[in-house]
Design a protein around this motif. Structure first.
Motif, mmCIF file in Angstrom:
data_model
loop_
_atom_site.group_PDB
_atom_site.id
_atom_site.type_symbol
_atom_site.label_atom_id
_atom_site.label_comp_id
_atom_site.label_asym_id
_atom_site.label_seq_id
_atom_site.Cartn_x
_atom_site.Cartn_y
_atom_site.Cartn_z
ATOM 1 N N LEU A 21 0.881 -49.736 -47.471
ATOM 2 C CA LEU A 21 0.868 -50.013 -48.910
ATOM 3 C C LEU A 21 2.182 -49.618 -49.565
ATOM 4 C CD1 LEU A 21 -2.663 -49.073 -50.310
ATOM 5 C CD2 LEU A 21 -1.558 -51.297 -50.356
ATOM 6 N N LEU A 22 2.676 -48.431 -49.207
ATOM 7 C CA LEU A 22 3.943 -47.972 -49.775
ATOM 8 C C LEU A 22 5.090 -48.858 -49.302
ATOM 9 C CD1 LEU A 22 3.434 -44.107 -49.435
ATOM 10 C CD2 LEU A 22 3.220 -45.496 -51.496
ATOM 11 N N GLY A 23 4.993 -49.313 -48.043
ATOM 12 C CA GLY A 23 6.005 -50.243 -47.541
ATOM 13 C C GLY A 23 5.957 -51.572 -48.289
ATOM 14 N N ILE A 24 4.740 -52.066 -48.554
ATOM 15 C CA ILE A 24 4.576 -53.300 -49.321
ATOM 16 C C ILE A 24 5.144 -53.127 -50.727
ATOM 17 C CG2 ILE A 24 2.836 -54.767 -50.442
ATOM 18 C CD1 ILE A 24 1.118 -54.393 -47.898
ATOM 19 N N ASN A 25 4.854 -51.967 -51.344
ATOM 20 C CA ASN A 25 5.371 -51.704 -52.686
ATOM 21 C C ASN A 25 6.895 -51.764 -52.719
ATOM 22 O OD1 ASN A 25 2.876 -51.393 -53.859
ATOM 23 N ND2 ASN A 25 2.865 -49.169 -53.727
ATOM 24 N N LYS A 26 7.531 -51.219 -51.692
ATOM 25 C CA LYS A 26 8.993 -51.220 -51.630
ATOM 26 C C LYS A 26 9.525 -52.649 -51.488
ATOM 27 C CE LYS A 26 13.009 -49.095 -51.352
ATOM 28 N NZ LYS A 26 13.549 -48.252 -52.429
ATOM 29 N N ALA A 250 7.631 -54.118 -68.799
ATOM 30 C CA ALA A 250 6.844 -52.919 -69.105
ATOM 31 C C ALA A 250 5.471 -52.997 -68.438
ATOM 32 C CB ALA A 250 6.689 -52.761 -70.621
ATOM 33 N N ALA A 251 4.863 -54.196 -68.442
ATOM 34 C CA ALA A 251 3.581 -54.376 -67.753
ATOM 35 C C ALA A 251 3.734 -54.107 -66.261
ATOM 36 C CB ALA A 251 3.060 -55.795 -67.991
ATOM 37 N N GLY A 252 4.912 -54.445 -65.721
ATOM 38 C CA GLY A 252 5.194 -54.173 -64.314
ATOM 39 C C GLY A 252 5.283 -52.690 -64.013
ATOM 40 N N TYR A 253 5.836 -51.896 -64.957
ATOM 41 C CA TYR A 253 5.888 -50.442 -64.764
ATOM 42 C C TYR A 253 4.474 -49.880 -64.669
ATOM 43 C CZ TYR A 253 10.734 -50.866 -66.453
ATOM 44 O OH TYR A 253 12.040 -51.224 -66.615
ATOM 45 N N TRP A 254 3.601 -50.368 -65.555
ATOM 46 C CA TRP A 254 2.209 -49.891 -65.554
ATOM 47 C C TRP A 254 1.519 -50.275 -64.243
ATOM 48 C CZ3 TRP A 254 -2.663 -52.265 -65.496
ATOM 49 C CH2 TRP A 254 -3.739 -51.431 -65.820
ATOM 50 N N GLU A 255 1.752 -51.495 -63.783
ATOM 51 C CA GLU A 255 1.157 -51.960 -62.524
ATOM 52 C C GLU A 255 1.666 -51.138 -61.339
ATOM 53 O OE1 GLU A 255 -0.995 -54.037 -59.684
ATOM 54 O OE2 GLU A 255 -1.235 -53.910 -61.857
ATOM 55 N N ALA A 256 2.958 -50.822 -61.344
ATOM 56 C CA ALA A 256 3.529 -50.006 -60.268
ATOM 57 C C ALA A 256 2.886 -48.619 -60.240
ATOM 58 C CB ALA A 256 5.043 -49.887 -60.448
ATOM 59 N N MET A 257 2.664 -48.034 -61.425
ATOM 60 C CA MET A 257 2.018 -46.727 -61.516
ATOM 61 C C MET A 257 0.586 -46.804 -60.982
ATOM 62 S SD MET A 257 2.731 -43.621 -62.724
ATOM 63 C CE MET A 257 1.969 -43.014 -61.232
ATOM 64 N N TRP A 258 -0.092 -47.869 -61.325
ATOM 65 C CA TRP A 258 -1.479 -48.074 -60.875
ATOM 66 C C TRP A 258 -1.548 -48.205 -59.357
ATOM 67 C CZ3 TRP A 258 -5.553 -47.496 -63.996
ATOM 68 C CH2 TRP A 258 -6.797 -47.931 -63.564
ATOM 69 N N ARG A 259 -0.610 -48.958 -58.771
ATOM 70 C CA ARG A 259 -0.582 -49.153 -57.319
ATOM 71 C C ARG A 259 -0.260 -47.848 -56.592
ATOM 72 N NH1 ARG A 259 0.358 -54.227 -54.784
ATOM 73 N NH2 ARG A 259 -0.249 -55.943 -56.131
ATOM 74 N N ALA A 263 -2.652 -45.874 -53.824
ATOM 75 C CA ALA A 263 -2.165 -45.529 -52.485
ATOM 76 C C ALA A 263 -2.445 -44.072 -52.139
ATOM 77 C CB ALA A 263 -0.671 -45.820 -52.384
ATOM 78 N N TYR A 264 -2.077 -43.137 -53.032
ATOM 79 C CA TYR A 264 -2.214 -41.730 -52.653
ATOM 80 C C TYR A 264 -3.661 -41.235 -52.741
ATOM 81 C CZ TYR A 264 -2.695 -39.382 -57.246
ATOM 82 O OH TYR A 264 -3.150 -38.915 -58.454
ATOM 83 N N SER A 307 -2.900 -33.246 -54.703
ATOM 84 C CA SER A 307 -2.089 -34.440 -54.456
ATOM 85 C C SER A 307 -1.457 -34.941 -55.750
ATOM 86 C CB SER A 307 -2.953 -35.549 -53.851
ATOM 87 O OG SER A 307 -3.503 -35.150 -52.622
ATOM 88 N N ALA A 308 -2.246 -34.944 -56.821
ATOM 89 C CA ALA A 308 -1.742 -35.407 -58.120
ATOM 90 C C ALA A 308 -0.595 -34.522 -58.613
ATOM 91 C CB ALA A 308 -2.877 -35.416 -59.142
ATOM 92 N N LEU A 309 -0.750 -33.209 -58.476
ATOM 93 C CA LEU A 309 0.295 -32.282 -58.902
ATOM 94 C C LEU A 309 1.567 -32.486 -58.091
ATOM 95 C CD1 LEU A 309 1.200 -29.857 -60.617
ATOM 96 C CD2 LEU A 309 0.218 -28.348 -58.862
ATOM 97 N N SER A 310 1.409 -32.666 -56.786
ATOM 98 C CA SER A 310 2.575 -32.888 -55.920
ATOM 99 C C SER A 310 3.309 -34.180 -56.288
ATOM 100 C CB SER A 310 2.131 -32.957 -54.453
ATOM 101 O OG SER A 310 1.468 -31.767 -54.072
#
Length: 374
Positions: A21-26, A250-259, A263-264, A307-310
């Motif tokens: 997933l992280l590879g796909i995101n990149k 800006a919508a893309g930033y929100w989507e990236a945060m959601w993805r 993943a984590y 995990s969230a804090l890290s």
């Protein structure tokens, strides 16, 4: 199978899925950019809604009743036959509708009717898509964790390979097609994994529909359709709002945060699906159920919070590593997202109790209230 043992076995598939997933995101960050991310999010929500409606939204019920009838093989086969027949009929009907209305669907979800071909690819492979999710639900209910893990690894690998090749060759259009078809390709691997089990035959997936089982699965249909409508539609409306108010970047930033969140949090969410749903379906005594839920809060919630804090502390390293410099403005979203993610995991533990016990009214009411407040 204990919660810890299930978590450790499932962690293998989760780690591979997380890495892919992280590879796909990149790859997507490089080849489609923030605005492309928003379009992919819109299409992914469309896929979620359409596949849920096409399958009759019965997969959660299949997992529950497969686990519940663990001592009755004939009853399990009736569940699978009923569910498979409903899924096949629903998929074929839905595929025809998608094919006919491919351009209007592209205009509504992707704001561009020239992407109608993506929906044609999706329509052509939808039957395999729904059957793949059905087989995974059966494996989960049978507690065939090894086979379930193997099938999920295959899905992750196919997703990465398909998305990478298609995005590099054809950009956003290719990435959208990959999203439409990769689970359909995975079906053949999942089918082979199931076929090698001594308790499975292909003939168990279609045949006469059992009326009582169909009615029992119908309870889960109502819950799943509520989730399929409320969740994706609320996300689509949010992206539309962000796109109209601040631009699709800006919508893309929100989507990236959601993805990134998805993943984590995979280890927590998949453990809940793989362990809690079958386990809570089996348990009848209130004391045992309470003990399982408390165990979940002791193990899963602290892991999610840590995990969230890290992730928050490492946000300035994560963004350029997993995305590109173009996504740096999304750092402002991390604090709120990490707090929300931790609370969300806490709520999901109880949500799986509602699913396992078919608490229809409570589940639907809370789902609608959450989506409206979101």
């Amino acid at each position: 199978m204990t919660l810890i043992k299930t978590s450790l076995l499932n962690a293998i598939a989760v780690m591979i899925k997380m890495i892919t997933l992280l590879g796909i995101n990149k790859i997507l960050a490089i080849y489609v950019g923030p605005a492309g991310y928003a379009a992919l999010g819109q299409f992914q929500n469309a896929v979620q809604m359409i596949t849920t409606f096409a399958s009759g939204a019965i997969n959660t019920g299949v997992t529950k009743y497969t686990a519940e009838y663990y001592e009755d093989a004939l009853k399990q086969q009736q569940v699978w036959r009923t569910a498979g027949t409903i899924a096949i009929i629903g998929s074929i009907i839905t595929s025809v509708i998608i094919a006919v209305f491919n351009q209007p669907l592209a205009a509504w979800f992707l704001k561009n009717d020239s992407y109608g071909g993506v929906f044609l690819w999706f329509a052509a492979t939808l039957v395999f898509f729904t059957l793949n999710t059905l087989l995974l639900a059966i494996l989960n209910g049978k507690k065939a964790i090894g086979r379930y893990v193997l099938a999920n690894i295959a899905g992750s690998v196919f997703a990465f390979v398909a998305t990478t090749i298609m995005a590099i060759q054809w950009g956003l259009y290719g990435a959208l097609i990959a999203l439409a078809i990769y689970q359909s390709i995975t079906f053949f691997v999942t089918l082979l994994i199931c076929y090698k089990a001594d308790w499975f035959k292909i003939s168990y997936l279609f045949g006469q529909i059992d009326r009582q089982i169909a009615l029992n699965l119908g309870k889960f249909t109502a819950m799943a359709l509520t989730s399929a409508a409320c969740g994706p539609i609320s996300q689509i409306l949010i992206r539309d709002h962000l796109g109209a108010s601040f631009g699709w970047t800006a919508a893309g930033y929100w989507e990236a945060m959601w993805r990134l969140s998805n993943a984590y949090l995979l280890l927590a969410t998949t453990t809940l699906s793989v362990y809690y749903l079958p386990r809570l379906s089996e348990l009848k005594d209130a004391i045992d159920i309470k003990k399982e839920i408390l165990q979940g809060y002791k193990i899963i919630l602290p892991v999610a919070a840590l995990s969230a804090l890290s992730i928050y502390l490492c946000r300035d390293m994560i963004i350029p590593l997993l995305f590109t410099q173009e996504f740096l403005p999304m750092r402002e979203l991390f604090a709120w997202q990490m707090i929300g993610d931790t609370l969300k995991i806490g709520s999901w533990i109880l949500a799986f109790l509602m699913l396992s016990k078919a608490m229809l009214k409570l589940f639907i009411i809370t789902e609608i209230i959450f989506s409206i407040s979101f």
